[in-house]
Design a protein around this motif. Sequence first.
Motif, PDB file in Angstrom:
ATOM      1  N   ARG A 539      -3.606  27.957   2.453  1.00  0.00           N
ATOM      2  CA  ARG A 539      -3.157  27.229   1.274  1.00  0.00           C
ATOM      3  C   ARG A 539      -1.776  26.643   1.530  1.00  0.00           C
ATOM      4  O   ARG A 539      -1.052  27.070   2.432  1.00  0.00           O
ATOM      5  N   GLN A 540      -1.438  25.639   0.710  1.00  0.00           N
ATOM      6  CA  GLN A 540      -0.132  25.011   0.813  1.00  0.00           C
ATOM      7  C   GLN A 540       0.905  25.847   0.077  1.00  0.00           C
ATOM      8  O   GLN A 540       0.698  26.254  -1.060  1.00  0.00           O
ATOM      9  N   SER A 541       2.022  26.078   0.730  1.00  0.00           N
ATOM     10  CA  SER A 541       3.121  26.812   0.121  1.00  0.00           C
ATOM     11  C   SER A 541       4.350  25.909   0.125  1.00  0.00           C
ATOM     12  O   SER A 541       4.823  25.495   1.189  1.00  0.00           O
ATOM     13  N   LEU A 542       4.813  25.569  -1.068  1.00  0.00           N
ATOM     14  CA  LEU A 542       5.951  24.667  -1.183  1.00  0.00           C
ATOM     15  C   LEU A 542       7.222  25.357  -0.719  1.00  0.00           C
ATOM     16  O   LEU A 542       7.434  26.542  -0.970  1.00  0.00           O
ATOM     17  N   GLU A 543       8.056  24.582  -0.030  1.00  0.00           N
ATOM     18  CA  GLU A 543       9.329  25.095   0.444  1.00  0.00           C
ATOM     19  C   GLU A 543      10.437  24.654  -0.498  1.00  0.00           C
ATOM     20  O   GLU A 543      10.446  23.527  -0.991  1.00  0.00           O
ATOM     21  N   ALA A 544      11.362  25.532  -0.736  1.00  0.00           N
ATOM     22  CA  ALA A 544      12.448  25.264  -1.671  1.00  0.00           C
ATOM     23  C   ALA A 544      13.271  24.068  -1.210  1.00  0.00           C
ATOM     24  O   ALA A 544      13.616  23.946  -0.026  1.00  0.00           O
ATOM     25  N   GLY A 545      13.552  23.176  -2.151  1.00  0.00           N
ATOM     26  CA  GLY A 545      14.391  22.027  -1.859  1.00  0.00           C
ATOM     27  C   GLY A 545      13.676  20.869  -1.209  1.00  0.00           C
ATOM     28  O   GLY A 545      14.303  19.862  -0.892  1.00  0.00           O
ATOM     29  N   LYS A 546      12.352  20.965  -1.001  1.00  0.00           N
ATOM     30  CA  LYS A 546      11.610  19.890  -0.365  1.00  0.00           C
ATOM     31  C   LYS A 546      10.602  19.310  -1.349  1.00  0.00           C
ATOM     32  O   LYS A 546      10.255  19.927  -2.352  1.00  0.00           O
ATOM     33  N   LEU A 547      10.142  18.086  -1.035  1.00  0.00           N
ATOM     34  CA  LEU A 547       9.158  17.433  -1.880  1.00  0.00           C
ATOM     35  C   LEU A 547       7.831  18.166  -1.801  1.00  0.00           C
ATOM     36  O   LEU A 547       7.553  18.903  -0.849  1.00  0.00           O
TER      37      LEU A 547
END
Length: 867
Positions: A539-547
């Motif tokens: 799954r996709q895991s969003l990284e802090a501070g990125k789009l």
Amino acid sequence: MERSSSEEEPLFAVLKLPKSPAVILLFFASLSLCSNDLRCKLPDSESDSPMSYSRDGDVIVAGILQILLTHDQNMVDFLDTPNCDYCVGTSYEYLKHFLAFIYAIEEINNSTEILPNITLGFHVYDSCTSDNLAVKSVLNIISGTEEPTPNYICEKTQKTIPVVGHLLSSTTYTIARLTQLYGYPQISYGALNSALGRTFPLLYQTVPSELSQVHAVIQLLLYFGWTWVGIITTEDDNSQYAIKELKEQMEKHRICVDFLSIISMDTKVYREKSLKAVKEIKNSSVNVIIFYGTEIPFIGFMESCVENITGKVWITATGMDGTIKNKFPNFNQKFNGSLAITIQRGKIPGFFKFLLQATIYTIPDNIFLNHFWQFSFGCYNTQDSSRPELICANNTAWKELVSNDTRIYRHSYTIYNAIYLLSEALHQMHQAGLLLEPLSLHLKDELKYKLNYYLKNVSLKNPSDTDIFFNDQGYVQGNFDILNFVASSNMRITNVLVGSWFSSAPKQLQINESAIVWNPCFTETPRSLCTDPCPPGCRQSLEAGKLSCCFKCVQCNDGEFANGTASEYCISCPDDQWSNPTRDKCIKRPLHFLSYEEDLGLSLAIIATILIGIGSSVLWVFIKYRNTPLVRANNCNLSYTLLVSLITCFLLSFLFIGHPQEVTCLMRQTTFGVIFAVAISSILGKTTTVLIAFNATKPGSKLRQYAGSRTSTGLVILCSLAEFLICITWLNYSPPFVQLDNKSIPGTTIVQCNEGSIVTFYVAVSYIGILAVFSFIIAFISRKLPDTFNEAQYITFSMLVFCSVWMSFIPTYLSTKGKYMVAVEIFAILASNGALLCFIFFPKCYIILLKPEHNKKGKITVKGFKM
């Protein structure tokens, strides 16, 4: 010069504008020109006025069009043509818009069905892309003279009612600020800005709204999976409004913008901002760049800044397809494979024939045609009214241009629709008797507002057999074509139709992907992603501070799966399933229970079988030698009862092995409890008998009457009956049942027997434990009684082992799960019952079988009684 009424009527009064210095400055500044540089003026231009072409009629339709390629002072600098505010350059595409305007007027005048006895005239002004010239054209229309007279209306009667124009949203806005104040209905044939209709109630648009184009761009990006893009735009209000709408829609659809570069309209910082935009393009990983803006700054940007930028897919907005096709023949590699969203083409019956006649045998007094041929191919008109024709320096070029006309009409089609909608509204007014009187200023004002009413309600079928009408926002519902820029062998760029966007269709976007020719830099359909899609199982895991488009891939947890790429979430498997090792699908959970097919279950079954055999052999020995003193001395009935109960306990082990069923779950613990109670009660009876017999030998003891077998038998029955009642209550209150446990062991379904009422279960087990403790205590007390063969010593040791096994069993049982819990219980049953069998009966069997000389009458004494 005549006044429009008894006195000259000031224009400011008519428009109800305040006579502030700012307003006056606006009007007069709009008329000022920057230079008289002859390089920029068209040949024979004698004044600063916009070029115009007119024809008289009963009703005049004013047109403010973009006919030639033109720029105002700021725009000229982008093409290195300084000090110019005039029309420069030529465009065959824009010339067709002008000719479509004339053709539509002629068709109406030649028709006997529409506007009979009424002749439409026209007065067409070329404002190019200059807002200055557009304002001047409006002032010409309002004042009613060839040269505008600001602040005055110079004609007593006027025939001009509607205004058609402009192609650009920005210029349409400039025109509307004047026409709307004075009540002129205005129809734009190219403005997409949906805010115009809300701002100006008398403005109509024959093209879809900006929002429709935004939806088309979004769906095009989603179709190809392009979620990582860059945007180049220009610093005008219309472009900024469109980009705001575009970014909002992108955020909704998880499309990320890596950079947004604005090409400045200010020539002082144009170069600096353009170089900054180029740097952003080169430093970005995007493969798709959206251009949304006006053409002139974009032309300058492309010509001066992007020589080294290749391998990008450009998506251009409406109106740029002709510019790229005509202006960038040397940039074919940069635009090759790119896409354009354009106004959908339409049919104009008979227009191509008119176009050939008008361009080859020109209209003698048509200044726009004359300048087009002279600028483009060095042609001039013979001015022979009987047979006008062109004399050209390059006959091949202009013949090739006309013969290769693609007959694809886009804005020519929208301007054609604008005239037809207008004529239908005028026709309805004519049928109502509103166009019969001479158009005095007063009547003309009334007619303008009445025409606005009819335009709001007009509806007709166009040549493409579709209904066209103005909606509540003032624009028509329309469609778009998707074009593919393809570099041809002659270093020219051609447009290929590869798809369409339909506003009213269930599936709005339709793409013929096989027809698209991508840039040779791409070996397949281009990708434009910040991060490659996560593979199945992740799954996709969003990284802090990125789009949101930039993420890392994380494998799904146990019990979850993701069976596609680019999954945002992992899906939990159904209760009876579990994720496979790669986490891309769910598989059936394996059933977990103690079976005969595995070594553990088979080993316990073999041990139980051996113990059953041993117990049966002991029982056979006791039955065979039942009349011997040793067997009789140890209460043979209790011995038989104990041996049968021990053998039954060994048999109980088989109820715990195999797939649990409803019957086996009901019988497991209850049968175990009752049989164990019988066994322990038998041992308790034996120890009690020994203790009573010893105390009964004392003189005067009253226990002698209890020394018989009836006491021990009654004790066994009484103690066993209590356990039986507990188990009956258990079965009636909350019986055991089969349970599937998916939580205890990940990835496994434990098939087990739920005990139902755990309280009743522990009461039954505790009762057996109490019996065992009492048996141990009594046996321990009786262990040193002076007998030749003291059975209490063996019972004491066997009960010590029995209690030790079950005390060890409890924590072990509670700390295990599934089949291992069952195995622990089986082991406890076999070990404890095996200890009883071994330590109570093996010594007796030893004497019976191997020391028969000791098994004689007189050799055995029990508490002082000789046998």
